[in-house]
Write a protein that holds these residues in place. Structure first.
Motif, short mmCIF file in Angstrom:
data_model
loop_
_atom_site.label_atom_id
_atom_site.label_comp_id
_atom_site.label_asym_id
_atom_site.label_seq_id
_atom_site.Cartn_x
_atom_site.Cartn_y
_atom_site.Cartn_z
N GLY A 69 57.25 -22.55 1.63
CA GLY A 69 57.49 -22.91 3.01
C GLY A 69 56.82 -24.17 3.51
N ASP A 70 56.93 -24.35 4.83
CA ASP A 70 56.45 -25.57 5.46
C ASP A 70 54.93 -25.64 5.52
OD1 ASP A 70 59.06 -26.13 5.80
OD2 ASP A 70 59.07 -26.16 7.97
N VAL A 71 54.25 -24.50 5.57
CA VAL A 71 52.79 -24.52 5.58
C VAL A 71 52.29 -25.08 4.24
CG1 VAL A 71 50.68 -23.16 5.78
CG2 VAL A 71 52.64 -22.61 7.21
N GLY A 72 52.91 -24.60 3.15
CA GLY A 72 52.55 -25.11 1.83
C GLY A 72 52.85 -26.58 1.67
N SER A 73 54.02 -27.01 2.16
CA SER A 73 54.39 -28.43 2.07
C SER A 73 53.41 -29.29 2.85
CB SER A 73 55.81 -28.64 2.62
OG SER A 73 56.74 -27.93 1.85
N ARG A 123 63.21 -18.84 6.13
CA ARG A 123 63.46 -19.26 4.74
C ARG A 123 63.20 -18.10 3.77
NH1 ARG A 123 60.44 -23.41 4.98
NH2 ARG A 123 61.91 -25.09 5.34
N ALA A 124 62.16 -17.32 4.05
CA ALA A 124 61.82 -16.19 3.17
C ALA A 124 62.80 -15.04 3.34
CB ALA A 124 60.41 -15.71 3.47
N ASP A 125 63.50 -15.02 4.47
CA ASP A 125 64.49 -13.97 4.75
C ASP A 125 63.84 -12.59 4.73
OD1 ASP A 125 67.02 -13.43 5.56
OD2 ASP A 125 67.95 -13.45 3.59
N ASP A 126 62.58 -12.52 5.21
CA ASP A 126 61.85 -11.24 5.15
C ASP A 126 61.87 -10.48 6.48
OD1 ASP A 126 60.33 -13.13 6.46
OD2 ASP A 126 58.43 -12.57 5.52
N LEU A 127 62.29 -11.14 7.56
CA LEU A 127 62.32 -10.49 8.88
C LEU A 127 63.66 -10.78 9.56
CD1 LEU A 127 58.78 -11.41 10.33
CD2 LEU A 127 59.44 -9.29 9.19
N TRP A 143 70.43 -22.25 11.02
CA TRP A 143 69.41 -22.91 10.19
C TRP A 143 69.14 -22.09 8.93
CZ3 TRP A 143 64.65 -22.35 7.98
CH2 TRP A 143 63.91 -23.50 7.70
N ARG A 144 69.02 -20.76 9.11
CA ARG A 144 68.75 -19.87 7.97
C ARG A 144 69.88 -19.93 6.95
NH1 ARG A 144 67.31 -13.67 9.17
NH2 ARG A 144 65.18 -14.16 8.53
N GLN A 145 71.14 -19.90 7.41
CA GLN A 145 72.29 -19.95 6.50
C GLN A 145 72.30 -21.26 5.71
OE1 GLN A 145 75.55 -19.30 9.18
NE2 GLN A 145 75.28 -17.07 9.24
N ARG A 146 71.99 -22.35 6.41
CA ARG A 146 71.99 -23.67 5.74
C ARG A 146 70.89 -23.73 4.69
NH1 ARG A 146 69.46 -27.97 7.12
NH2 ARG A 146 69.01 -27.32 9.26
N GLU A 147 69.70 -23.23 5.03
CA GLU A 147 68.60 -23.21 4.07
C GLU A 147 68.91 -22.33 2.86
OE1 GLU A 147 65.33 -24.57 3.75
OE2 GLU A 147 66.27 -26.04 5.07
N ARG A 148 69.55 -21.19 3.12
CA ARG A 148 69.91 -20.28 2.04
C ARG A 148 70.90 -20.95 1.09
NH1 ARG A 148 72.13 -15.18 4.59
NH2 ARG A 148 69.98 -14.80 5.19
N ALA A 149 71.89 -21.64 1.65
CA ALA A 149 72.89 -22.34 0.83
C ALA A 149 72.23 -23.45 0.02
CB ALA A 149 73.99 -22.91 1.72
N ALA A 150 71.29 -24.18 0.66
CA ALA A 150 70.60 -25.26 -0.05
C ALA A 150 69.75 -24.71 -1.19
CB ALA A 150 69.72 -26.04 0.93
#
Length: 312
Positions: free
Chosen positions: A117-121, A257-261, A293-300
């Motif tokens: 994720g973004d925190v890691g980046s 991005r994690a799709d956990d919630l 945004w979630r769908q786009r990230e998942r596809a990417a």
């Protein structure tokens, strides 16, 4: 929890040790730039690390640790420009050697880390492309390097577990050491050392869902509202509520991005009273609703996965 701990835990760094390696000259290893952070330490002998850019070679010697941020491929070998093998081929060629077999052999460890994720980046972006750390005598980093060195020159039961834990310690101490001495450390890191701001920053990070106000945060800091707002802006380059919104959106993006919630759960986790309020804030911030945004990230992510498999 302090801010660096918070960032490291949220970044969920996962390590994979490329194990102890014993190599006799000539030797060389090519390592992919797709690894977000690589950690190298030589226990005995010496080696060199370089990028494709001319003049980038650094010497690897016992007692120091070199971290390489992802992006370009990098190489380590007995001399700069040595012919380098891919990791699998390298393992096969150097699998049989033990440290005691040849006093001319180099003994080294390569670790690979992935961050989420973004925190890691954000953590990685604050590090230089190549960073070599040589610990002072009183630095705990030196103790960890010593322990690693002892572990690497012998074969013991449960060795991989010990190496994994030591490598985790090494990573945290290396990042802490770099941020402490760097003029380009993240603003939040420098601000967290300011006694006027530390408590308020910690409160925001520990409980992003709380409906914080500037008067409440200034009271935690022991400053007047005006003084707190001024000191905060000077240190972090933005107003307290702007910083809080940025932090909430960072957490939200990582959950998406994690799709956990679910979206209602994310809204609750980052301090919005309803999914509609969260969606409106997210759209203002990113120009599109969180579901899109979630769908786009998942596809990417699926495209990257397919590309990686196809490339391998």
């Amino acid at each position: 929890m302090d801010l660096l701990s918070d960032h490291l835990l949220r970044a969920r760094a996962t390590g994979a040790v490329f194990a102890r390696t014993v190599a006799e000259p000539p030797w060389g290893l090519r390592l992919s730039g797709s690894t977000q952070l690589s950690v190298h330490t030589v226990v005995r002998g010496r080696g060199y690390l370089w990028l494709d850019t001319p003049g980038s070679a650094v010497e690897l010697i016992p007692g120091s640790v070199t971290l390489v941020r992802g992006g370009p491929n990098h190489y380590i070998g007995h001399e700069p420009g040595a012919e380098c093998l891919e990791p699998e081929e390298f393992r096969v060629c150097h699998a049989q050697l033990e440290p005691g077999d040849n006093p001319q052999a180099t003994v080294f460890l390569c670790g690979a880390y992935q961050f989420s994720g973004d925190v890691g980046s954000g953590l990685l972006d604050a590090l230089p492309q190549v960073m070599t750390l040589s610990a002072a005598d009183d630095d705990p980093l030196r103790d960890v390097i010593t322990l690693l060195s002892r572990e690497l020159v012998r074969t013991e039961l449960a060795q991989q577990i010990v190496l994994d834990r030591l490598l985790d310690l090494l990573l945290v101490l290396a990042i802490r050491s770099e941020f402490r001495r760097s003029t380009t450390a993240p603003r939040w890191y420098r601000a967290s050392a300011d006694p006027r701001l530390a408590a308020a920053l910690q409160a925001m990070h520990e409980n992003a869902a709380h409906p914080w106000t500037v008067p409440e945060l200034s009271a935690i800091s022991g400053l007047s509202r005006a003084a707190f707002a001024r000191v905060f802006r000077e240190a972090l380059g933005q107003a307290p509520m702007q910083y809080l919104t940025e932090w909430r959106m960072t957490i939200a993006r990582d959950h998406l991005r994690a799709d956990d919630l679910s979206l209602p759960q994310i809204a609750d986790a980052v301090g919005y009273g309803s999914p509609f309020a969260f969606a409106a804030a997210f759209r203002r911030h990113h120009g599109e609703p969180p579901g899109t945004w979630r769908q786009r990230e998942r596809a990417a992510a699926e495209t990257r996965l397919l590309t990686t498999h196809h490339g391998s």
